[in-house]
Design a protein around this motif. Structure first.
Motif, PDB file in Angstrom:
ATOM      1  N   ALA A 220       0.833  -1.208   0.000  1.00  0.00           N
ATOM      2  CA  ALA A 220       0.000   0.000   0.000  1.00  0.00           C
ATOM      3  C   ALA A 220       0.870   1.261   0.000  1.00  0.00           C
ATOM      4  O   ALA A 220       0.605   2.223  -0.738  1.00  0.00           O
ATOM      5  CB  ALA A 220      -0.927  -0.017   1.205  1.00  0.00           C
ATOM      6  N   LEU A 221       1.923   1.255   0.821  1.00  0.00           N
ATOM      7  CA  LEU A 221       2.827   2.406   0.849  1.00  0.00           C
ATOM      8  C   LEU A 221       3.578   2.537  -0.471  1.00  0.00           C
ATOM      9  O   LEU A 221       3.870   3.661  -0.922  1.00  0.00           O
ATOM     10  CB  LEU A 221       3.804   2.257   2.014  1.00  0.00           C
ATOM     11  CG  LEU A 221       3.185   2.239   3.418  1.00  0.00           C
ATOM     12  CD1 LEU A 221       4.260   2.012   4.482  1.00  0.00           C
ATOM     13  CD2 LEU A 221       2.411   3.524   3.703  1.00  0.00           C
ATOM     14  N   ALA A 222       3.886   1.410  -1.110  1.00  0.00           N
ATOM     15  CA  ALA A 222       4.565   1.457  -2.401  1.00  0.00           C
ATOM     16  C   ALA A 222       3.681   2.089  -3.467  1.00  0.00           C
ATOM     17  O   ALA A 222       4.161   2.842  -4.331  1.00  0.00           O
ATOM     18  CB  ALA A 222       4.980   0.050  -2.818  1.00  0.00           C
ATOM     19  N   VAL A 223       2.391   1.806  -3.421  1.00  0.00           N
ATOM     20  CA  VAL A 223       1.460   2.458  -4.356  1.00  0.00           C
ATOM     21  C   VAL A 223       1.458   3.969  -4.139  1.00  0.00           C
ATOM     22  O   VAL A 223       1.449   4.753  -5.097  1.00  0.00           O
ATOM     23  CB  VAL A 223       0.044   1.871  -4.198  1.00  0.00           C
ATOM     24  CG1 VAL A 223      -0.983   2.722  -4.950  1.00  0.00           C
ATOM     25  CG2 VAL A 223       0.001   0.435  -4.688  1.00  0.00           C
ATOM     26  N   LEU A 224       1.481   4.370  -2.879  1.00  0.00           N
ATOM     27  CA  LEU A 224       1.538   5.805  -2.584  1.00  0.00           C
ATOM     28  C   LEU A 224       2.851   6.416  -3.063  1.00  0.00           C
ATOM     29  O   LEU A 224       2.897   7.587  -3.465  1.00  0.00           O
ATOM     30  CB  LEU A 224       1.375   6.031  -1.082  1.00  0.00           C
ATOM     31  CG  LEU A 224       0.048   5.614  -0.454  1.00  0.00           C
ATOM     32  CD1 LEU A 224       0.087   5.835   1.057  1.00  0.00           C
ATOM     33  CD2 LEU A 224      -1.123   6.376  -1.064  1.00  0.00           C
ATOM     34  N   SER A 225       3.926   5.640  -3.026  1.00  0.00           N
ATOM     35  CA  SER A 225       5.251   6.149  -3.376  1.00  0.00           C
ATOM     36  C   SER A 225       5.471   6.257  -4.871  1.00  0.00           C
ATOM     37  O   SER A 225       6.178   7.165  -5.340  1.00  0.00           O
ATOM     38  CB  SER A 225       6.341   5.230  -2.799  1.00  0.00           C
ATOM     39  OG  SER A 225       6.272   5.139  -1.413  1.00  0.00           O
ATOM     40  N   ASP A 226       4.912   5.316  -5.623  1.00  0.00           N
ATOM     41  CA  ASP A 226       5.277   5.139  -7.028  1.00  0.00           C
ATOM     42  C   ASP A 226       4.386   5.996  -7.918  1.00  0.00           C
ATOM     43  O   ASP A 226       3.239   5.643  -8.212  1.00  0.00           O
ATOM     44  CB  ASP A 226       5.148   3.661  -7.403  1.00  0.00           C
ATOM     45  CG  ASP A 226       5.767   3.357  -8.752  1.00  0.00           C
ATOM     46  OD1 ASP A 226       6.044   4.309  -9.504  1.00  0.00           O
ATOM     47  OD2 ASP A 226       5.968   2.160  -9.051  1.00  0.00           O
ATOM     48  N   ASP A 227       4.918   7.095  -8.392  1.00  0.00           N
ATOM     49  CA  ASP A 227       4.148   8.003  -9.235  1.00  0.00           C
ATOM     50  C   ASP A 227       4.101   7.553 -10.685  1.00  0.00           C
ATOM     51  O   ASP A 227       3.477   8.223 -11.528  1.00  0.00           O
ATOM     52  CB  ASP A 227       4.721   9.424  -9.132  1.00  0.00           C
ATOM     53  CG  ASP A 227       4.523  10.019  -7.744  1.00  0.00           C
ATOM     54  OD1 ASP A 227       3.519   9.662  -7.095  1.00  0.00           O
ATOM     55  OD2 ASP A 227       5.375  10.814  -7.300  1.00  0.00           O
TER      56      ASP A 227
END
Length: 486
Positions: free
Chosen positions: A123-130
């Protein structure tokens, strides 16, 4: 942790390595929560917390996808703290020592926290990956799921804005979960009376150890040894003939983990010590034979000891041993409607004794409410026969399957397109938070997916590296494929 940084998808594993570095056992997640809130603020994302500590982070849609349905990615913040007996580790202070072993990530002597740390990291990776394409995203991280689902119980209506929720707490890649068991805790308190240890007795500590342990829902059908049940069985068979007097009984540490160890302190006439050792040897042979397919490292160790407690009276001892020996444990009934899935079970998770009472903690799980009620009533009846008081509390509902779920269909179709195979549509016997989310958000469409994790809730916990990559492919493809709002 440097091993993890070399894995792909890199952005997910970097977040997981950071999660492992911050202690976050149940009821002690605040340091991790603060880190995530600060990180979200640095990323200029909307972040807030509710009254029970749940974290909500929002990320806007990528350009051109503003009209897609909004999605909640959900994980829980806490992990189960279990360690091997010979491992020195303070879960409130020490980082998890994660390492790569072939195709698996494991931890040195402790639980890994892949349950639900990998889901949280994704979930945090989705937030991180633009670079990802997606509609509006919400990330919900809940508090203290493992010891009572506190965050899910405290979730209020009108906080989440999304129509779809993807729970990331499943543990078999290639399976899509659309329902789960509910649960309830039962606690039995048995009053104890004590008297002086008889003259001529010697004191010993008897320890049963080396069991695998595991998840009291997902692993309950495997026939694993339960240390509390195995110890009480030995005492019931041998206490009278050997003149044993029980001083204490302590086994298991969590009601949702199959207990791996149990220890009793006992006394017996000095002349019976050799007979005790022979009885232990005989019993060990029996249970090793019975459990040979699932328990390879079972041990029963006796050693001299000292203890400041008096012995239980004959009546208290008989009631306690009888209560534990007669307690049901394991699978009660398999489901008729969902083939191959446990319908109702219980785990005799924790036994503790102090000066005045013994406490026994069970976790009952069932796909149907009547199953929970039946087993709870069974334990209440058993307690009454033993002169104990039993109460049920902390009940949470199951997640009722919806075969017409649009998000479930989209996950199935996306998986088949990506991997050219049809995933299994499943109901899990473990407790997911989705059933509780349905209370404040009854119309939210929900599904649960995740990578392959084995041995959760035990020091054997490990996560399969290739399955994490496939899970990430599925998750990111799903977000790209979410349909427009009606």
């Amino acid at each position: 942790m440097s091993d993890l940084a070399q894995l792909t998808p890199t952005i997910l594993w970097q977040h997981f390595a950071k999660i492992c570095s911050i202690p976050h056992p149940s009821k002690h997640e605040e340091a991790l929560a603060n880190h995530i809130v600060d990180w979200a603020k640095e990323k200029k994302l909307h972040v807030e917390r509710d009254a029970v500590g749940n974290i909500l982070i929002r990320k806007p849609a990528t350009a051109g996808m503003e009209n897609r349905k909004s999605v909640v990615l959900q994980a829980h913040l806490d992990m189960v703290p279990q360690k091997n007996n010979d491992t020195e580790h303070d879960f409130e202070k020490d980082p998890i020592q994660a390492y790569v072993d072939g195709q698996w990530v494991k931890a040195r002597g402790t639980t890994l926290g892949a349950d639900n740390g990998i889901g949280m990291a994704s979930a945090l990776a989705v937030l991180s990956d633009d670079s990802l394409s997606h509609g509006p995203i919400e990330v919900l991280l809940t508090m203290t799921e493992e010891t009572g689902m506190d965050g899910a119980f405290g979730l209020q209506p009108n906080w989440l804005q999304s129509e779809i929720l993807i729970n990331t707490d499943s543990e078999t890649e290639g399976e899509i979960y659309m329902g789960c068991a509910g649960g309830v805790d039962c606690k039995t308190n048995l009053p104890l009376s004590r008297e002086d240890i008889p003259a001529g007795h010697q004191l010993f500590k008897l320890s049963l150890k080396g069991l695998k342990g595991g998840h009291s829902g997902g692993d309950i059908h495997l026939g694993l040894g339960n240390a509390n049940k195995l110890m009480s069985r030995f005492l019931f068979a041998n206490a009278e003939s050997l003149g044993l007097r029980l001083l204490s009984f302590n086994g298991g540490t969590l009601r949702n983990a199959i207990p791996r160890e149990a220890t009793v302190v006992l006394s017996l006439p000095a002349g019976n010590v050799d007979r005790l050792k022979q009885a232990i040897s005989d019993y060990l042979s029996v249970i090793k034979h019975e459990l040979s397919a699932v328990e390879k490292n079972l041990a029963l160790v006796v050693e001299p000891t000292e203890c400041g407690l008096k012995a239980l009276t004959a009546d208290s001892q008989s009631r306690l041993i009888g209560l534990l020996n007669a307690s049901p444990n394991g699978v009660i009934r398999m489901s008729d409607s969902v083939k191959g899935v446990v319908e109702t079970s219980l785990n005799l998770g924790v036994v503790t004794t102090d000066q005045d009472q013994a406490q026994v903690i069970y976790l009952i799980r069932s796909l149907i409410d009547s199953g929970k009620e039946y087993v709870a009533d069974m334990l209440i009846s058993l307690g009454q026969l033993a002169g104990a008081q039993t109460s049920a509390k902390g009940g949470y509902p199951g997640w009722q399957p919806d075969p017409e779920s649009p998000i479930m269909s989209l996950v199935r179709d996306s998986y088949k397109k990506l991997f050219d195979t049809t995933p299994n549509i499943m109901v899990i016997h473990a407790g997911l938070e989705c059933g509780l989310f349905k209370r404040p958000y009854p119309d939210m469409d929900m599904v649960s997916i995740g990578p392959t994790i084995t041995g959760p809730h035990s020091p054997d916990e490990q996560v399969h590296i290739p399955s994490v990559a496939r899970y990430w492919q599925l998750l990111t493809q799903l977000l790209k494929s979410i349909p427009e709002r009606n």
